[in-house]
Motif scaffolding. Structure first.
Motif, mmCIF file in Angstrom:
data_model
loop_
_atom_site.group_PDB
_atom_site.id
_atom_site.type_symbol
_atom_site.label_atom_id
_atom_site.label_comp_id
_atom_site.label_asym_id
_atom_site.label_seq_id
_atom_site.Cartn_x
_atom_site.Cartn_y
_atom_site.Cartn_z
ATOM 1 N N UNK A 45 -0.660 4.676 -3.734
ATOM 2 C CA UNK A 45 0.736 4.508 -3.286
ATOM 3 C C UNK A 45 0.494 2.976 -2.498
ATOM 4 N N UNK A 46 0.008 3.698 -1.714
ATOM 5 C CA UNK A 46 -0.123 3.096 0.116
ATOM 6 C C UNK A 46 -1.287 2.080 0.030
ATOM 7 N N UNK A 47 -2.600 1.949 -2.028
ATOM 8 C CA UNK A 47 -3.015 0.276 -1.687
ATOM 9 C C UNK A 47 -2.112 -0.332 -2.620
ATOM 10 N N UNK A 48 -1.460 -0.068 -2.955
ATOM 11 C CA UNK A 48 -0.754 -0.965 -4.046
ATOM 12 C C UNK A 48 0.108 -1.392 -2.678
ATOM 13 N N UNK A 49 0.738 -0.883 -1.859
ATOM 14 C CA UNK A 49 1.811 -1.407 -1.226
ATOM 15 C C UNK A 49 0.631 -2.015 0.108
ATOM 16 N N UNK A 50 -0.610 -2.000 0.585
ATOM 17 C CA UNK A 50 -1.417 -2.469 1.670
ATOM 18 C C UNK A 50 -1.538 -3.806 1.069
ATOM 19 N N UNK A 51 -1.388 -3.872 -0.770
ATOM 20 C CA UNK A 51 -2.723 -5.347 -1.220
ATOM 21 C C UNK A 51 -1.610 -6.303 -1.005
ATOM 22 N N UNK A 52 0.168 -5.789 -1.510
ATOM 23 C CA UNK A 52 1.496 -6.561 -1.487
ATOM 24 C C UNK A 52 1.061 -7.340 -0.387
ATOM 25 N N UNK A 53 1.174 -6.619 0.659
ATOM 26 C CA UNK A 53 1.281 -6.977 2.527
ATOM 27 C C UNK A 53 -0.117 -7.577 2.805
ATOM 28 N N UNK A 54 -0.710 -7.819 2.457
ATOM 29 C CA UNK A 54 -2.065 -8.403 3.380
ATOM 30 C C UNK A 54 -2.774 -9.188 2.025
ATOM 31 N N UNK A 55 -2.814 -8.479 0.389
ATOM 32 C CA UNK A 55 -4.331 -9.575 -0.035
ATOM 33 C C UNK A 55 -5.197 -8.185 -0.121
ATOM 34 N N UNK A 56 -5.590 -8.531 -0.851
ATOM 35 C CA UNK A 56 -6.833 -7.580 -1.431
ATOM 36 C C UNK A 56 -7.740 -7.668 -0.206
ATOM 37 N N UNK A 57 -8.756 -8.727 0.057
ATOM 38 C CA UNK A 57 -9.466 -9.293 0.772
ATOM 39 C C UNK A 57 -8.930 -8.063 2.152
ATOM 40 N N UNK A 58 -8.083 -7.742 2.869
ATOM 41 C CA UNK A 58 -7.765 -7.816 3.568
ATOM 42 C C UNK A 58 -7.383 -6.295 3.829
#
Length: 211
Positions: free
Chosen positions: A30-43
């Protein structure tokens, strides 16, 4: 076969057995999906994921060897669930439906998956940049093509496999484009777009299933 072997360097370090371990993995996802949506997976990195999850990064590494393994797990589990759903639509209760109702039920089943819009956005870009994700995407697409051609033929399609494969590629391309849009619109607009999408599917299926 509906499962693709996970590359060794992306596999879970150990399988969760206790309820606490399952909850930990769900929290990380859940946290990975949330962060990737906010920042992009590279960040995003594992430290950021652990911080968002409220755990020590060592707890994350107990199960996942790297960030890419988390993203692969998300993609693999999601696409596997879609393939399993397709298999469910080959049970007797669905095989008696006419083609419009059958593909409508299948269409609705995909939309009912709560991860649909979220995963299209959070995983966008990985399909083209990482070989392992490209292989997973291709495996999934080949499954869907075979599945749909089988049912096109069940409903009377006489076209060649090449022609039907081209139609499948077109419909999947339309699906991919819609997936990126749905996460950006409100619920009412999403429902309208989904309706238009199914009407477009029917427009093309009428050409091969109604003579």
């Amino acid at each position: 076969m509906i499962e693709l072997a996970v590359p060794a360097h992306l596999q879970l370090r150990k399988q969760p057995k206790q309820k606490r371990s399952h909850a930990l993995i769900a929290n990380i996802i859940d946290c990975t999906e949330s962060l990737v949506q906010q920042l992009g997976y590279q960040a995003v990195n594992t430290n950021a994921i652990a911080q968002r999850a409220g755990i020590h990064v060592k707890s994350l590494y107990e199960f996942f060897p790297n960030k890419e393994s988390i993203l692969y797990y998300i993609a693999d589990q999601w696409l596997l669930s879609l393939r399993k759903m397709c298999i469910e639509y080959e049970s007797a209760q669905y095989l008696t439906l006419d083609w419009r109702r059958y593909f409508f039920e299948l269409h609705q089943g995909c939309r009912a998956d709560g991860r649909y819009e979220k995963n299209y956005n959070s995983l966008q870009g990985l399909w083209d940049l990482m070989p392992e994700f490209i292989a997973l995407d291709e495996f999934h697409r080949q499954f869907l093509i075979a599945f749909h051609i089988k049912h096109f033929r069940r409903f009377g399609a006489k076209q060649s496999d090449e022609e039907l494969t081209t139609l499948c590629h077109f419909l999947m391309g339309m699906e991919d484009g819609l997936g990126l849009v749905l996460a950006q619109v409100n619920h009412e607009q999403a429902a309208q777009l989904s309706k238009l999408h199914f009407e477009t599917i029917c427009f093309h299926l009428e050409k091969i299933l109604e003579h």
